[in-house]
Design an enzyme around this catalytic site. Structure first.
Site, short mmCIF file in Angstrom:
data_model
loop_
_atom_site.label_atom_id
_atom_site.label_comp_id
_atom_site.label_asym_id
_atom_site.label_seq_id
_atom_site.Cartn_x
_atom_site.Cartn_y
_atom_site.Cartn_z
N SER A 85 -17.15 25.92 -31.32
CA SER A 85 -16.36 27.10 -31.02
C SER A 85 -15.41 26.85 -29.84
O SER A 85 -14.62 25.92 -29.87
CB SER A 85 -17.29 28.29 -30.77
OG SER A 85 -16.57 29.50 -30.74
N ASP A 121 -17.17 33.81 -41.09
CA ASP A 121 -16.95 33.87 -39.64
C ASP A 121 -16.19 35.15 -39.27
O ASP A 121 -15.05 35.34 -39.67
CB ASP A 121 -16.16 32.64 -39.20
CG ASP A 121 -16.17 32.43 -37.69
OD1 ASP A 121 -16.38 33.40 -36.95
OD2 ASP A 121 -15.99 31.28 -37.26
N HIS A 152 -20.42 32.56 -37.96
CA HIS A 152 -19.92 31.71 -36.88
C HIS A 152 -20.98 30.75 -36.38
O HIS A 152 -22.03 31.17 -35.88
CB HIS A 152 -19.41 32.59 -35.74
CG HIS A 152 -18.66 31.85 -34.68
ND1 HIS A 152 -17.40 31.34 -34.88
CD2 HIS A 152 -18.99 31.54 -33.40
CE1 HIS A 152 -16.98 30.75 -33.78
NE2 HIS A 152 -17.93 30.85 -32.86
#
Length: 312
Positions: free
Chosen positions: A99, A216, A272
């Site tokens: 991320s 996500d 995610h």
């Protein structure tokens, strides 16, 4: 007394170069996370075990708080110095970005003078083309208010200098403010002031693996994981990477890498960073395991056995 055959073996073993087949990797964690957190430690340990390579999580502050309140350029400077001071990385290493950690990882790759070479870069849910919403918030009323506030004030100097997420938030309908005030992403993507060194370093990768998660809801748009984004001046449609200016004009060498067959676009099922063990073994581990050398001795070691292969 040793036999002639055994003596010849040890002479050959001494004269030939030795390869341990072990290029280490480093992990850069995401926002609201830290190297001491259970999931990050588990991921690093599993990847080390599965690939038979040594992995290290590099902290760029003080964990969770630092991931929010240390600007990305400062986090990158910290990571750069740590990478340069790790003798185990001297001959090269691989990067795994999680991320927001991809902003730091790419910053090290592109900006870190005197750093060891990065071989393979594996990105999981990286906001490479930008983030259009407040990370890790959600869709409730409070998040909507916070998101609106962020959009209005995101390019304020105080936010840019004291928070990490604003450094890569890109409002496609306010590109003038983005260009003038955003402290990190425009430089990272070589958007306005082109730097040939950044492009050279990025395009020197042996492999770039971009993993997107199909459910996500944190990364907006999720296609930013593949460098896809909104068009300039509008919120729709979402452009695939090949239709973005970053790719067409080859700002950072992504098109160069792709045309050389060195970019792998991966779409996995999940939210995610919600990656399964099977997907990690399929899409991440192969890029942490090195190929055998053309000649010399390759030693592969594991807890169970040691294999010695002699190649001439």
């Amino acid at each position: 007394m040793a036999s002639p055959a055994l003596t010849r073996f040890f002479i050959i073993f001494t004269l030939l170069p030795v390869f341990t087949n072990s290029i280490p990797f480093v992990v850069f964690h995401g926002i609201s996370d830290g190297c001491d957190k259970k999931e990050v430690k588990k991921l690093t340990e599993l990847l080390s075990e599965w690939s038979n390579t040594q992995g290290y999580c590099i902290e760029t502050g003080n964990g969770v708080l630092g991931s929010w309140f240390i600007p990305i350029d400062k986090q990158t400077e910290i990571a750069c110095e740590k990478v340069k001071n790790m003798s185990v990385l001297r001959e090269g290493y691989n990067i795994i970005g999680l991320s927001q950690g991809n902003m730091v990882g790419r910053g090290v790759l592109e900006f870190c003078d005197g750093a060891p070479p990065v071989k393979n870069y594996i990105s999981l849910a990286g906001p490479h083309a930008g983030e259009a919403s407040l990370p890790l918030c959600g869709s409730g009323l409070m998040c909507t208010i916070l998101d609106r506030f962020t959009q209005l004030a995101v390019y304020n100097d105080a936010l840019q200098e004291n928070l990490a997420p604003p450094n890569y938030i890109k409002n496609p309908t306010d590109l003038d403010a983005y260009r003038e005030a955003c402290k990190f992403l425009p430089k990272l993507n070589n958007e306005f002031e082109k730097n040939a060194t950044y492009k050279e370093r990025f395009s020197s990768l042996q492999n770039l693996v971009l993993i997107m998660f199909d459910k996500d809801l944190v990364l907006v748009p999720k296609e930013s994981s593949w460098f896809g984004y909104f068009p300039d001046g509008a919120w729709e449609p979402i452009l695939p990477v090949q239709e973005t200016r970053l790719y067409i004009e080859d700002w950072i060498g992504l098109r160069t890498l792709d045309e050389a067959g060195r970019v792998t676009f991966v779409n996995v099922s999940g939210g995610h960073l919600d990656i399964t063990d099977d997907d990690m073994k399929k899409y991440v581990v192969p890029y942490l395991v090195n190929e055998a050398p053309e000649n010399g001795i390759l030693i592969e070691m594991s807890r169970e056995s040691t294999t010695v292969t002699i190649k001439f």
